[in-house]
Design an enzyme around this catalytic site. Structure first.
Site, PDB file in Angstrom:
ATOM      1  N   THR A  72       0.825  -1.210   0.000  1.00  0.00           N
ATOM      2  CA  THR A  72       0.000   0.000   0.000  1.00  0.00           C
ATOM      3  C   THR A  72       0.857   1.257   0.000  1.00  0.00           C
ATOM      4  OG1 THR A  72      -1.851  -1.086   1.120  1.00  0.00           O
ATOM      5  CG2 THR A  72      -1.717   1.307   1.310  1.00  0.00           C
ATOM      6  N   HIS A  87      21.396  29.766  10.314  1.00  0.00           N
ATOM      7  CA  HIS A  87      20.442  30.821   9.951  1.00  0.00           C
ATOM      8  C   HIS A  87      20.587  31.171   8.470  1.00  0.00           C
ATOM      9  CE1 HIS A  87      18.026  34.467  10.411  1.00  0.00           C
ATOM     10  NE2 HIS A  87      18.953  35.110   9.701  1.00  0.00           N
ATOM     11  N   ALA A 126      -5.391  10.963  10.251  1.00  0.00           N
ATOM     12  CA  ALA A 126      -4.287  11.304   9.354  1.00  0.00           C
ATOM     13  C   ALA A 126      -4.669  11.157   7.884  1.00  0.00           C
ATOM     14  CB  ALA A 126      -3.078  10.435   9.679  1.00  0.00           C
ATOM     15  N   ILE A 127      -5.257  10.019   7.516  1.00  0.00           N
ATOM     16  CA  ILE A 127      -5.606   9.786   6.108  1.00  0.00           C
ATOM     17  C   ILE A 127      -6.671  10.769   5.651  1.00  0.00           C
ATOM     18  CG2 ILE A 127      -6.594   8.132   4.472  1.00  0.00           C
ATOM     19  CD1 ILE A 127      -5.341   5.893   6.143  1.00  0.00           C
ATOM     20  N   GLY A 128      -7.704  10.953   6.466  1.00  0.00           N
ATOM     21  CA  GLY A 128      -8.775  11.872   6.102  1.00  0.00           C
ATOM     22  C   GLY A 128      -8.282  13.290   5.909  1.00  0.00           C
ATOM     23  N   CYS A 129      -7.415  13.752   6.812  1.00  0.00           N
ATOM     24  CA  CYS A 129      -6.914  15.127   6.719  1.00  0.00           C
ATOM     25  C   CYS A 129      -5.950  15.307   5.547  1.00  0.00           C
ATOM     26  CB  CYS A 129      -6.254  15.537   8.031  1.00  0.00           C
ATOM     27  SG  CYS A 129      -7.453  15.878   9.344  1.00  0.00           S
TER      28      CYS A 129
END
Length: 440
Positions: free
Chosen positions: A37, A417, A162-165
């Site tokens: 996957t 920096h 996590a997947i939905g967002c």
């Protein structure tokens, strides 16, 4: 030593590589595509799409976008196949069944493979809900989305984890109207509460709708849309619905009752990734632990080495996690609430990206770095970042949590920096109220 690995995803191919390099004859059985996957339908495709959409300078052509995704996936897959073959792993394309602790049946050829040690790494698949069975047209899984031929005008996403967002962000960038529906009280309910609040704020800023603490009361499929009635009385209508409410574990290949299967259909393993059957090990999603590719890599190493006679233990105490949504999220160690519930006398250091010169240069000023330490011992116990490159920045703090570093040891570390990593340094200083560029 003859070893067989069932499943060619992250846990499977790493198991095969490790055992082969330790001298075993290894058969790697995969019924679909090497990489699982993660490579074919998850981590790599989604991040490829997000990267290209964020840097798109003109209108979006879905076909070209998918071609770019396919090219990267194919390149990675070819490299992986080359690595496996050069290492001497024997790859078998077939569906497999474990018929007893020493025998794997190949359904495609009706042959069997005998093995001294077997590692099961069959992964997981999107989980359905009773009212939301996948139909491949209007009610879709995250796997089904890759078959879309056109960009939907609107999408409802069930599950704001996590997947939905991540998919909410993808479809927002594609130009779709996005609505998230979540049973729990907040978006990203498994993250630190400050992370959830920041992501919710960024969703609102972009008019990505979300409803939390709600259930689905009714669903009606229409000719060109799906209408969902929520427990708060709101009716949400969209062209398609994505169901992202977790994963189901692929243990159907186990045809012997000797192996212990848990209540969620996961393979039960000990800290050595060993099942209750001495020569059978498991790694990756199918064990029901952390469903993350990088965790699967380590589980695979532990399982493979122990199958070869080592005595390694899996340690889940320090696992960085990342989410690629409206702003990247990186987390490691304890959340603030967890630390408090454990009785830790905490102190927090927080520094906003808005105060970073580099954040302004790259025009990504949203978010913050949050570091949590034990006030009594000065040990860093957790860190949470929302903002540009959070997925990279979190690892400096993961090392600190892993080594139980003292905040005083790190607060004066000089960061180059202009870089975003300066935000990490400032957050560490803020634990002592010494942040230089933070407005009090």
């Amino acid at each position: 030593m003859k070893a067989t690995v069932i499943g060619g995803g992250p846990a499977g191919y790493v198991s095969a590589l490790v055992m082969r390099r330790l001298g075993a004859e290894v058969f790697l059985i995969e019924k679909e595509e090497i990489g699982g996957t993660c490579l074919n339908r998850g981590c790599i495709p989604t991040k490829t799409i997000i990267h290209n959409l964020k840097h798109a300078c003109s209108s979006i052509d879905l076909e070209i976008l998918m071609e770019k995704k396919d090219k990267i996936v194919d390149t990675q897959k070819k490299g992986l196949m080359m690595l496996l073959k050069q290492t001497g792993v024997k790859i078998v394309q077939s569906e497999a069944e474990l018929v007893n602790p020493k025998t794997v049946f190949l359904k495609n050829t009706q042959e069997t493979i005998q093995a001294d040690k077997i590692i099961i790494a069959t992964g997981s698949r999107p989980r359905e809900l009773p009212m939301l069975n996948f139909d491949g047209e209007k009610i879709l899984s995250s796997d089904d989305l890759w078959m879309l031929k056109k960009i939907p005008k609107s999408i409802t996403i069930i599950g704001a984890g996590a997947i939905g967002c991540e998919f909410a962000w993808i479809f927002y960038l594609l130009g779709s109207k996005v609505t998230l529906v979540e049973l729990m009280p907040r978006v990203l309910p498994m993250e630190d509460e400050d992370v959830s609040k920041e992501v919710e704020k960024l969703f609102k800023k972009r008019k990505i709708e979300f409803y939390t603490a709600v259930k689905i009361e009714d669903l009606e499929k229409m000719d060109n849309s799906v209408q969902i009635t929520l427990s708060n009385g709101k009716i949400v209508t969209s062209e398609i619905v994505l169901v992202s409410v977790g994963r189901a574990f692929n243990t159907e290949c186990i045809k012997t009752s000797e192996i212990k299967i848990g209540s969620k259909k996961e393979i039960v393993v000990n800290e050595r990734m060993q099942s209750n059957v001495e020569n059978i090990f498991a790694a990756g999603d199918v064990t029901g632990q952390w469903l993350l590719a990088h965790v699967a890599y380590r589980e695979a190493e532990v399982a493979a080495k122990n199958a070869m006679g080592y005595n390694e233990k899996m340690d889940y105490s320090v696992i960085p996690s990342t989410i690629f949504t409206v702003s990247e999220v990186g987390s490691v160690g304890l959340k603030e609430k967890e630390a408090t519930e454990k009785g830790i006398n905490i102190k927090k250091g927080i520094f906003p990206f808005r105060a970073s010169g580099k954040a302004h240069i790259i025009e990504e000023i949203d978010g913050f770095v949050k570091v949590i330490a034990d006030r009594d011992s000065d040990t860093i116990v957790g860190a949470h970042i929302v903002g540009a490159d959070a997925s990279e920045l979190i690892h400096e703090l993961a090392v600190a949590v892993k080594l139980k570093a003292k905040a005083k040891q790190l607060k004066d570390l000089i960061h180059s920096h202009p870089t975003l990593s300066e935000c990490v340094g400032e957050a560490l200083k803020d634990l002592f109220d010494e942040a230089i560029h933070k407005i009090k």
